[in-house]
Write a protein that holds these residues in place. Structure first.
Motif, short mmCIF file in Angstrom:
data_model
loop_
_atom_site.label_atom_id
_atom_site.label_comp_id
_atom_site.label_asym_id
_atom_site.label_seq_id
_atom_site.Cartn_x
_atom_site.Cartn_y
_atom_site.Cartn_z
N GLN A 1 0.83 -1.21 0.00
CA GLN A 1 0.00 0.00 0.00
C GLN A 1 0.86 1.25 0.00
O GLN A 1 0.57 2.21 -0.71
N SER A 2 1.92 1.25 0.79
CA SER A 2 2.81 2.41 0.84
C SER A 2 3.41 2.67 -0.53
O SER A 2 3.48 3.82 -0.99
N ASP A 3 3.88 1.61 -1.20
CA ASP A 3 4.45 1.76 -2.54
C ASP A 3 3.42 2.31 -3.51
O ASP A 3 3.71 3.17 -4.33
N PHE A 4 2.20 1.79 -3.43
CA PHE A 4 1.13 2.23 -4.32
C PHE A 4 0.85 3.72 -4.14
O PHE A 4 0.78 4.47 -5.11
N ALA B 1 2.81 5.95 -2.80
CA ALA B 1 4.00 6.72 -3.15
C ALA B 1 4.06 6.93 -4.66
O ALA B 1 4.40 8.02 -5.13
N ARG B 2 3.72 5.89 -5.44
CA ARG B 2 3.70 6.02 -6.89
C ARG B 2 2.66 7.05 -7.32
O ARG B 2 2.91 7.86 -8.20
N GLY B 3 1.49 7.00 -6.70
CA GLY B 3 0.44 7.96 -7.02
C GLY B 3 0.88 9.38 -6.74
O GLY B 3 0.61 10.30 -7.51
N HIS B 4 1.56 9.56 -5.62
CA HIS B 4 2.05 10.90 -5.26
C HIS B 4 3.10 11.37 -6.27
O HIS B 4 3.10 12.54 -6.67
N ALA B 5 3.98 10.47 -6.68
CA ALA B 5 5.02 10.83 -7.65
C ALA B 5 4.39 11.22 -8.99
O ALA B 5 4.82 12.18 -9.62
N VAL B 6 3.37 10.49 -9.40
CA VAL B 6 2.70 10.79 -10.66
C VAL B 6 2.03 12.16 -10.58
O VAL B 6 2.12 12.96 -11.52
N GLU B 7 1.38 12.45 -9.46
CA GLU B 7 0.75 13.76 -9.29
C GLU B 7 1.79 14.88 -9.35
O GLU B 7 1.55 15.93 -9.96
N GLU B 8 2.92 14.66 -8.73
CA GLU B 8 3.98 15.66 -8.72
C GLU B 8 4.51 15.90 -10.14
O GLU B 8 4.70 17.05 -10.56
N LEU B 9 4.72 14.82 -10.89
CA LEU B 9 5.19 14.96 -12.26
C LEU B 9 4.16 15.66 -13.13
O LEU B 9 4.50 16.48 -13.98
#
Length: 74
Positions: A20-23, A25-33
């Motif tokens: 869940q943490s990885d999931f 974190a990926r979502g947050h990274a995509v939003e930032e990009l």
């Protein structure tokens, strides 16, 4: 009231938590990009408009100069 779970269940819970943490974190990274990309596109559009306005002004100034030069010759 604490519940005791089997070692396998505890490991499964820990693994699920990591997943869940990885999931997220990926979502947050995509939003930032996405926000970086949007900001870059907005800046590019703003600079393009400024460049086109300057080019139009330069053309208008050059045209006015040529018109004035022709008018003085006549």
């Amino acid at each position: 009231m604490t519940q005791t779970h089997s070692k396998a269940r505890q490991q499964a819970e820990i693994a699920f938590g990591h997943t869940q943490s990885d999931f997220f974190a990926r979502g947050h990274a995509v939003e930032e990009l996405d926000s970086i990309t949007q900001a870059r596109e907005e800046k590019t559009l703003r600079l393009r408009h400024a460049r086109l306005a300057k080019e139009a002004q330069d053309i208008a100034t050059a045209s006015a100069g040529l018109i004035a030069k022709r008018a003085s010759k006549s």
